[in-house]
Motif scaffolding. Structure first.
Motif, PDB file in Angstrom:
ATOM      1  N   ASN A  27      -8.066   6.449 -11.821  1.00 15.68           N
ATOM      2  CA  ASN A  27      -7.529   6.436 -10.456  1.00 15.68           C
ATOM      3  C   ASN A  27      -7.743   7.744  -9.698  1.00 15.68           C
ATOM      4  OD1 ASN A  27      -6.505   3.747 -10.485  1.00 15.68           O
ATOM      5  ND2 ASN A  27      -4.860   4.452 -11.810  1.00 15.68           N
ATOM      6  N   SER A  28      -8.385   8.723 -10.340  1.00 13.24           N
ATOM      7  CA  SER A  28      -8.609  10.019  -9.681  1.00 13.24           C
ATOM      8  C   SER A  28      -9.514   9.861  -8.459  1.00 13.24           C
ATOM      9  CB  SER A  28      -9.243  11.011 -10.658  1.00 13.24           C
ATOM     10  OG  SER A  28     -10.582  10.641 -10.954  1.00 13.24           O
ATOM     11  N   LEU A  30     -12.094  17.357 -16.991  1.00 16.05           N
ATOM     12  CA  LEU A  30     -11.599  18.038 -18.187  1.00 16.05           C
ATOM     13  C   LEU A  30     -10.079  17.988 -18.342  1.00 16.05           C
ATOM     14  CD1 LEU A  30     -14.030  21.088 -18.332  1.00 16.05           C
ATOM     15  CD2 LEU A  30     -14.145  18.952 -19.637  1.00 16.05           C
ATOM     16  N   PRO A  31      -9.291  18.127 -17.278  1.00 16.20           N
ATOM     17  CA  PRO A  31      -7.829  18.067 -17.451  1.00 16.20           C
ATOM     18  C   PRO A  31      -7.329  16.714 -17.985  1.00 16.20           C
ATOM     19  CG  PRO A  31      -8.373  19.052 -15.342  1.00 16.20           C
ATOM     20  CD  PRO A  31      -9.650  18.518 -15.921  1.00 16.20           C
ATOM     21  N   PHE A  32      -8.133  15.675 -17.875  1.00 17.41           N
ATOM     22  CA  PHE A  32      -7.719  14.354 -18.367  1.00 17.41           C
ATOM     23  C   PHE A  32      -7.963  14.220 -19.868  1.00 17.41           C
ATOM     24  CE2 PHE A  32      -8.905  13.673 -13.876  1.00 17.41           C
ATOM     25  CZ  PHE A  32      -7.662  13.283 -13.395  1.00 17.41           C
ATOM     26  N   GLY A  33      -8.601  15.196 -20.478  1.00 17.17           N
ATOM     27  CA  GLY A  33      -8.853  15.154 -21.915  1.00 17.17           C
ATOM     28  C   GLY A  33      -9.911  14.141 -22.308  1.00 17.17           C
ATOM     29  N   GLU A  73     -12.030  11.625  -7.607  1.00 14.03           N
ATOM     30  CA  GLU A  73     -13.441  11.796  -7.961  1.00 14.03           C
ATOM     31  C   GLU A  73     -14.033  10.499  -8.501  1.00 14.03           C
ATOM     32  OE1 GLU A  73     -10.994  13.799  -8.932  1.00 14.03           O
ATOM     33  OE2 GLU A  73     -11.487  15.745  -8.072  1.00 14.03           O
ATOM     34  N   TYR A  74     -13.308   9.841  -9.435  1.00 16.07           N
ATOM     35  CA  TYR A  74     -13.867   8.611  -9.995  1.00 16.07           C
ATOM     36  C   TYR A  74     -13.849   7.485  -8.960  1.00 16.07           C
ATOM     37  CZ  TYR A  74     -15.458   4.927 -12.863  1.00 16.07           C
ATOM     38  OH  TYR A  74     -16.219   3.893 -13.335  1.00 16.07           O
ATOM     39  N   GLN A  75     -12.800   7.406  -8.182  1.00 16.36           N
ATOM     40  CA  GLN A  75     -12.725   6.348  -7.174  1.00 16.36           C
ATOM     41  C   GLN A  75     -13.818   6.501  -6.120  1.00 16.36           C
ATOM     42  OE1 GLN A  75     -10.718   3.456  -7.076  1.00 16.36           O
ATOM     43  NE2 GLN A  75     -10.615   4.125  -9.218  1.00 16.36           N
ATOM     44  N   ALA A  76     -14.262   7.732  -5.859  1.00 10.38           N
ATOM     45  CA  ALA A  76     -15.366   7.943  -4.917  1.00 10.38           C
ATOM     46  C   ALA A  76     -16.683   7.429  -5.491  1.00 10.38           C
ATOM     47  CB  ALA A  76     -15.492   9.426  -4.575  1.00 10.38           C
ATOM     48  N   ALA A  77     -16.871   7.550  -6.804  1.00  9.41           N
ATOM     49  CA  ALA A  77     -18.107   7.094  -7.448  1.00  9.41           C
ATOM     50  C   ALA A  77     -18.099   5.590  -7.722  1.00  9.41           C
ATOM     51  CB  ALA A  77     -18.317   7.848  -8.769  1.00  9.41           C
ATOM     52  N   LEU A  78     -16.939   5.025  -7.970  1.00 12.59           N
ATOM     53  CA  LEU A  78     -16.806   3.625  -8.383  1.00 12.59           C
ATOM     54  C   LEU A  78     -17.537   2.611  -7.499  1.00 12.59           C
ATOM     55  CD1 LEU A  78     -15.625   1.496 -10.272  1.00 12.59           C
ATOM     56  CD2 LEU A  78     -13.489   1.640  -8.957  1.00 12.59           C
ATOM     57  N   PRO A  79     -17.473   2.690  -6.165  1.00 12.05           N
ATOM     58  CA  PRO A  79     -18.169   1.687  -5.352  1.00 12.05           C
ATOM     59  C   PRO A  79     -19.670   1.607  -5.644  1.00 12.05           C
ATOM     60  CG  PRO A  79     -16.649   2.920  -3.990  1.00 12.05           C
ATOM     61  CD  PRO A  79     -16.691   3.608  -5.329  1.00 12.05           C
ATOM     62  N   TYR A  80     -20.272   2.728  -6.018  1.00 10.77           N
ATOM     63  CA  TYR A  80     -21.707   2.713  -6.332  1.00 10.77           C
ATOM     64  C   TYR A  80     -21.976   1.906  -7.600  1.00 10.77           C
ATOM     65  CZ  TYR A  80     -22.081   6.221  -2.724  1.00 10.77           C
ATOM     66  OH  TYR A  80     -22.027   6.868  -1.515  1.00 10.77           O
ATOM     67  N   ARG A  81     -21.108   2.045  -8.605  1.00  8.96           N
ATOM     68  CA  ARG A  81     -21.276   1.241  -9.832  1.00  8.96           C
ATOM     69  C   ARG A  81     -21.043  -0.235  -9.532  1.00  8.96           C
ATOM     70  NH1 ARG A  81     -17.954  -0.914 -13.507  1.00  8.96           N
ATOM     71  NH2 ARG A  81     -16.144   0.392 -13.038  1.00  8.96           N
ATOM     72  N   LEU A  82     -20.018  -0.514  -8.757  1.00 14.46           N
ATOM     73  CA  LEU A  82     -19.716  -1.909  -8.432  1.00 14.46           C
ATOM     74  C   LEU A  82     -20.840  -2.565  -7.642  1.00 14.46           C
ATOM     75  CD1 LEU A  82     -15.927  -1.598  -7.527  1.00 14.46           C
ATOM     76  CD2 LEU A  82     -16.943  -2.419  -9.675  1.00 14.46           C
ATOM     77  N   ASN A  83     -21.516  -1.799  -6.781  1.00 13.49           N
ATOM     78  CA  ASN A  83     -22.652  -2.322  -6.024  1.00 13.49           C
ATOM     79  C   ASN A  83     -23.916  -2.435  -6.867  1.00 13.49           C
ATOM     80  OD1 ASN A  83     -21.272  -2.623  -3.574  1.00 13.49           O
ATOM     81  ND2 ASN A  83     -21.660  -0.504  -3.011  1.00 13.49           N
ATOM     82  N   MET A 143      -2.753   6.575 -22.692  1.00 15.26           N
ATOM     83  CA  MET A 143      -3.000   5.577 -21.643  1.00 15.26           C
ATOM     84  C   MET A 143      -2.788   6.206 -20.267  1.00 15.26           C
ATOM     85  SD  MET A 143      -3.823   2.445 -22.764  1.00 15.26           S
ATOM     86  CE  MET A 143      -3.117   1.065 -21.901  1.00 15.26           C
ATOM     87  N   ALA A 144      -1.773   7.034 -20.144  1.00 11.20           N
ATOM     88  CA  ALA A 144      -1.480   7.669 -18.850  1.00 11.20           C
ATOM     89  C   ALA A 144      -2.644   8.541 -18.390  1.00 11.20           C
ATOM     90  CB  ALA A 144      -0.195   8.488 -18.942  1.00 11.20           C
ATOM     91  N   LYS A 145      -3.232   9.313 -19.300  1.00 11.39           N
ATOM     92  CA  LYS A 145      -4.379  10.164 -18.942  1.00 11.39           C
ATOM     93  C   LYS A 145      -5.589   9.307 -18.572  1.00 11.39           C
ATOM     94  CE  LYS A 145      -3.070  14.514 -19.841  1.00 11.39           C
ATOM     95  NZ  LYS A 145      -3.221  15.661 -18.970  1.00 11.39           N
ATOM     96  N   ALA A 146      -5.800   8.206 -19.295  1.00 14.88           N
ATOM     97  CA  ALA A 146      -6.923   7.310 -18.997  1.00 14.88           C
ATOM     98  C   ALA A 146      -6.761   6.695 -17.607  1.00 14.88           C
ATOM     99  CB  ALA A 146      -7.034   6.217 -20.063  1.00 14.88           C
ATOM    100  N   ARG A 147      -5.558   6.212 -17.305  1.00 16.87           N
ATOM    101  CA  ARG A 147      -5.297   5.641 -15.975  1.00 16.87           C
ATOM    102  C   ARG A 147      -5.456   6.696 -14.884  1.00 16.87           C
ATOM    103  NH1 ARG A 147      -0.644   3.880 -18.157  1.00 16.87           N
ATOM    104  NH2 ARG A 147      -0.851   1.873 -19.170  1.00 16.87           N
ATOM    105  N   ALA A 148      -4.944   7.893 -15.157  1.00 18.92           N
ATOM    106  CA  ALA A 148      -5.033   8.970 -14.158  1.00 18.92           C
ATOM    107  C   ALA A 148      -6.493   9.319 -13.873  1.00 18.92           C
ATOM    108  CB  ALA A 148      -4.274  10.201 -14.651  1.00 18.92           C
TER     109      ALA A 148
END
Length: 101
Positions: free
Chosen positions: A74-75, A34-37, A77-87, A66-71
């Motif tokens: 790169n958060s 939510l803080p990322f809008g 939480e998202y980086q923890a989930a990302l490997p599952y999508r990539l796999n 763009m800064a909020k999207a990148r943040a």
């Protein structure tokens, strides 16, 4: 100026179990997003191809900048989930600047 994160999946996931883990992690991380809008605009809705082949799935997320999207991307939480999508599947993902008001 708004920015959009777009995910395009051309083929169905080759590992549905990994995709399920990714999706569950994303649902659990909604409060921390939510803080990322973040504002989901399209999430795997019906697609009609106007030119070329329609993708298997598309997600469009709106952010205030763009800064909020990148943040968000790169958060922790998202980086923890990302490997599952990539796999699970092959995606194209990008951030695009929106039009100013």
């Amino acid at each position: 100026m708004p920015a959009y994160v777009v995910f395009i999946r051309d083929q169905p996931p080759h590992d549905p179990e990994q995709m399920s883990v990714y999706q569950a992690m994303n649902r659990q991380s909604v409060p921390s997003s939510l803080p990322f809008g973040i504002k989901p605009l399209a999430v795997y809705g019906a697609t009609e191809a106007l030119e070329g082949k329609a993708p298997d799935g598309t997600v469009i997320l709106q952010f205030p900048s763009m800064a909020k999207a990148r943040a968000w991307y790169n958060s922790a939480e998202y980086q923890a989930a990302l490997p599952y999508r990539l796999n699970a599947s092959d995606y194209r993902a990008f951030i695009i600047d929106g039009l100013g008001s």
